[in-house]
Motif scaffolding. Structure first.
Motif, PDB file in Angstrom:
ATOM      1  N   GLY A  72       6.803  -7.475   8.999  1.00  0.00           N
ATOM      2  CA  GLY A  72       6.637  -7.483   7.560  1.00  0.00           C
ATOM      3  C   GLY A  72       7.871  -6.888   6.902  1.00  0.00           C
ATOM      4  N   GLN A  73       7.880  -6.901   5.574  1.00  0.00           N
ATOM      5  CA  GLN A  73       9.069  -6.507   4.831  1.00  0.00           C
ATOM      6  C   GLN A  73       9.220  -5.004   4.679  1.00  0.00           C
ATOM      7  OE1 GLN A  73       6.215  -7.149   3.496  1.00  0.00           O
ATOM      8  NE2 GLN A  73       6.013  -6.212   1.471  1.00  0.00           N
ATOM      9  N   GLY A  74       8.229  -4.226   5.038  1.00  0.00           N
ATOM     10  CA  GLY A  74       8.327  -2.779   4.905  1.00  0.00           C
ATOM     11  C   GLY A  74       7.759  -2.297   3.583  1.00  0.00           C
ATOM     12  N   THR A  75       7.081  -1.155   3.647  1.00  0.00           N
ATOM     13  CA  THR A  75       6.549  -0.535   2.438  1.00  0.00           C
ATOM     14  C   THR A  75       6.851   0.961   2.519  1.00  0.00           C
ATOM     15  OG1 THR A  75       4.566  -0.270   1.055  1.00  0.00           O
ATOM     16  CG2 THR A  75       4.211  -0.274   3.433  1.00  0.00           C
ATOM     17  N   LEU A  76       7.358   1.516   1.430  1.00  0.00           N
ATOM     18  CA  LEU A  76       7.838   2.895   1.419  1.00  0.00           C
ATOM     19  C   LEU A  76       6.694   3.869   1.171  1.00  0.00           C
ATOM     20  CD1 LEU A  76      10.147   4.983   1.438  1.00  0.00           C
ATOM     21  CD2 LEU A  76      10.428   4.523  -1.021  1.00  0.00           C
ATOM     22  N   VAL A  77       6.598   4.856   2.043  1.00  0.00           N
ATOM     23  CA  VAL A  77       5.656   5.965   1.875  1.00  0.00           C
ATOM     24  C   VAL A  77       6.470   7.234   1.667  1.00  0.00           C
ATOM     25  CG1 VAL A  77       3.896   7.370   2.998  1.00  0.00           C
ATOM     26  CG2 VAL A  77       3.855   4.880   3.253  1.00  0.00           C
ATOM     27  N   THR A  78       6.219   7.902   0.553  1.00  0.00           N
ATOM     28  CA  THR A  78       6.913   9.147   0.247  1.00  0.00           C
ATOM     29  C   THR A  78       5.876  10.245   0.081  1.00  0.00           C
ATOM     30  OG1 THR A  78       8.670   7.933  -0.880  1.00  0.00           O
ATOM     31  CG2 THR A  78       8.535  10.305  -1.283  1.00  0.00           C
ATOM     32  N   VAL A  79       6.019  11.316   0.854  1.00  0.00           N
ATOM     33  CA  VAL A  79       5.085  12.434   0.788  1.00  0.00           C
ATOM     34  C   VAL A  79       5.836  13.647   0.263  1.00  0.00           C
ATOM     35  CG1 VAL A  79       3.416  13.842   2.035  1.00  0.00           C
ATOM     36  CG2 VAL A  79       3.862  11.490   2.767  1.00  0.00           C
ATOM     37  N   SER A  80       5.400  14.139  -0.872  1.00  0.00           N
ATOM     38  CA  SER A  80       6.062  15.292  -1.481  1.00  0.00           C
ATOM     39  C   SER A  80       5.400  16.591  -1.016  1.00  0.00           C
ATOM     40  CB  SER A  80       5.998  15.188  -3.001  1.00  0.00           C
ATOM     41  OG  SER A  80       4.653  15.220  -3.431  1.00  0.00           O
ATOM     42  N   SER A  81       6.205  17.615  -0.932  1.00  0.00           N
ATOM     43  CA  SER A  81       5.672  18.920  -0.465  1.00  0.00           C
ATOM     44  C   SER A  81       5.117  19.743  -1.598  1.00  0.00           C
ATOM     45  CB  SER A  81       6.782  19.682   0.253  1.00  0.00           C
ATOM     46  OG  SER A  81       7.878  19.864  -0.613  1.00  0.00           O
ATOM     47  N   GLY A 137       0.773  -1.231   0.000  1.00  0.00           N
ATOM     48  CA  GLY A 137       0.000   0.000   0.000  1.00  0.00           C
ATOM     49  C   GLY A 137       0.803   1.280   0.000  1.00  0.00           C
ATOM     50  N   GLY A 138       2.113   1.188   0.135  1.00  0.00           N
ATOM     51  CA  GLY A 138       2.917   2.394   0.120  1.00  0.00           C
ATOM     52  C   GLY A 138       2.952   3.027  -1.263  1.00  0.00           C
ATOM     53  N   GLY A 139       3.507   4.211  -1.330  1.00  0.00           N
ATOM     54  CA  GLY A 139       3.609   4.895  -2.610  1.00  0.00           C
ATOM     55  C   GLY A 139       3.963   6.344  -2.437  1.00  0.00           C
ATOM     56  N   LEU A 140       3.864   7.075  -3.537  1.00  0.00           N
ATOM     57  CA  LEU A 140       4.167   8.508  -3.548  1.00  0.00           C
ATOM     58  C   LEU A 140       2.852   9.281  -3.523  1.00  0.00           C
ATOM     59  CD1 LEU A 140       6.093  10.928  -3.959  1.00  0.00           C
ATOM     60  CD2 LEU A 140       5.892  10.515  -6.433  1.00  0.00           C
ATOM     61  N   VAL A 141       2.765  10.241  -2.622  1.00  0.00           N
ATOM     62  CA  VAL A 141       1.548  11.036  -2.495  1.00  0.00           C
ATOM     63  C   VAL A 141       1.936  12.470  -2.175  1.00  0.00           C
ATOM     64  CG1 VAL A 141       1.271  10.504  -0.035  1.00  0.00           C
ATOM     65  CG2 VAL A 141      -0.737  11.117  -1.399  1.00  0.00           C
ATOM     66  N   GLN A 142       1.109  13.404  -2.583  1.00  0.00           N
ATOM     67  CA  GLN A 142       1.367  14.803  -2.272  1.00  0.00           C
ATOM     68  C   GLN A 142       0.958  15.128  -0.843  1.00  0.00           C
ATOM     69  OE1 GLN A 142      -0.672  17.096  -5.308  1.00  0.00           O
ATOM     70  NE2 GLN A 142       1.181  17.178  -6.569  1.00  0.00           N
ATOM     71  N   SER A 143       1.571  16.162  -0.326  1.00  0.00           N
ATOM     72  CA  SER A 143       1.218  16.624   1.017  1.00  0.00           C
ATOM     73  C   SER A 143      -0.288  16.880   1.115  1.00  0.00           C
ATOM     74  CB  SER A 143       1.995  17.902   1.327  1.00  0.00           C
ATOM     75  OG  SER A 143       1.707  18.346   2.635  1.00  0.00           O
ATOM     76  N   GLY A 144      -0.880  16.377   2.195  1.00  0.00           N
ATOM     77  CA  GLY A 144      -2.324  16.495   2.378  1.00  0.00           C
ATOM     78  C   GLY A 144      -3.103  15.317   1.846  1.00  0.00           C
ATOM     79  N   GLY A 145      -2.438  14.433   1.143  1.00  0.00           N
ATOM     80  CA  GLY A 145      -3.102  13.278   0.551  1.00  0.00           C
ATOM     81  C   GLY A 145      -3.302  12.137   1.535  1.00  0.00           C
ATOM     82  N   HIS A 150      -4.915   3.613   7.944  1.00  0.00           N
ATOM     83  CA  HIS A 150      -5.480   4.646   7.095  1.00  0.00           C
ATOM     84  C   HIS A 150      -4.774   5.951   7.446  1.00  0.00           C
ATOM     85  CE1 HIS A 150      -9.018   2.066   6.076  1.00  0.00           C
ATOM     86  NE2 HIS A 150      -8.716   1.557   7.247  1.00  0.00           N
ATOM     87  N   MET A 151      -4.127   6.538   6.453  1.00  0.00           N
ATOM     88  CA  MET A 151      -3.337   7.746   6.683  1.00  0.00           C
ATOM     89  C   MET A 151      -3.942   8.901   5.898  1.00  0.00           C
ATOM     90  SD  MET A 151       0.511   6.138   6.574  1.00  0.00           S
ATOM     91  CE  MET A 151       0.425   5.739   4.835  1.00  0.00           C
ATOM     92  N   ASN A 152      -4.389   9.905   6.618  1.00  0.00           N
ATOM     93  CA  ASN A 152      -4.934  11.106   6.010  1.00  0.00           C
ATOM     94  C   ASN A 152      -4.082  12.305   6.383  1.00  0.00           C
ATOM     95  OD1 ASN A 152      -7.289   9.748   4.942  1.00  0.00           O
ATOM     96  ND2 ASN A 152      -8.135   9.758   7.019  1.00  0.00           N
ATOM     97  N   GLY A 153      -4.214  13.373   5.628  1.00  0.00           N
ATOM     98  CA  GLY A 153      -3.457  14.582   5.930  1.00  0.00           C
ATOM     99  C   GLY A 153      -1.964  14.343   5.989  1.00  0.00           C
ATOM    100  N   LEU A 154      -1.459  13.569   5.042  1.00  0.00           N
ATOM    101  CA  LEU A 154      -0.039  13.213   5.076  1.00  0.00           C
ATOM    102  C   LEU A 154       0.854  14.432   4.921  1.00  0.00           C
ATOM    103  CD1 LEU A 154      -0.295   9.903   3.073  1.00  0.00           C
ATOM    104  CD2 LEU A 154       0.770  10.144   5.336  1.00  0.00           C
ATOM    105  N   LYS A 155       1.972  14.383   5.616  1.00  0.00           N
ATOM    106  CA  LYS A 155       2.955  15.458   5.618  1.00  0.00           C
ATOM    107  C   LYS A 155       4.293  14.914   5.137  1.00  0.00           C
ATOM    108  CE  LYS A 155       0.814  17.324   9.833  1.00  0.00           C
ATOM    109  NZ  LYS A 155       1.067  17.713  11.245  1.00  0.00           N
ATOM    110  N   PRO A 156       5.152  15.779   4.609  1.00  0.00           N
ATOM    111  CA  PRO A 156       6.481  15.305   4.175  1.00  0.00           C
ATOM    112  C   PRO A 156       7.232  14.572   5.295  1.00  0.00           C
ATOM    113  CG  PRO A 156       6.085  17.489   3.312  1.00  0.00           C
ATOM    114  CD  PRO A 156       4.934  17.183   4.234  1.00  0.00           C
TER     115      PRO A 156
END
Length: 120
Positions: free
Chosen positions: A111-120, A7-15, A78-84
């Protein structure tokens, strides 16, 4: 007991994102949780849930993240309002008793880990 996170991935700030973690095996789980590790930092607890449904959260995610458990073997975050500053590798963890052997054995699995990247 094996844990598979996704479920990890790249998302913009606030996503928003939803992480999933599925446990496989025959087991009784006492508690499950999500941890994260940012570059150059130690792994830290994000959220945890007990077998009875009691939850606790790190202060900086309260009100933004929600941990939940479906059936007995699927954990969500469930992650809302994501920040960098939420950018990190997220790991799921479960602890309990492995019932798939002749003798029950306590386990503490990651678990093996999943990367979450939040761009500003």
């Amino acid at each position: 007991v094996q844990l598979q996170a996704s479920g990890g991935g790249l998302v913009q700030s606030g996503g928003s994102l939803r992480l999933s973690c599925e446990a496989s095996g025959i087991f009784s789980i006492n508690h499950m949780g999500w941890y994260r590790q940012a570059p150059g930092k130690q792994r830290e607890l994000v959220a945890a849930i007990s077998s009875g449904g009691t939850t606790n959260y790190a202060d900086d995610v309260k009100g933004r993240f929600t941990i939940s458990r479906h059936a007995k073997n699927v954990l969500y975050l469930h992650m809302n309002g994501l920040k960098p500053e939420d950018t990190a590798v997220y790991y799921c963890n479960a602890a309990g008793v492995d019932l798939g052997n002749r003798t029950p054995i306590e386990f503490d699995s990651w678990g093996q880990g999943t990367l979450v990247t939040v761009s500003s």
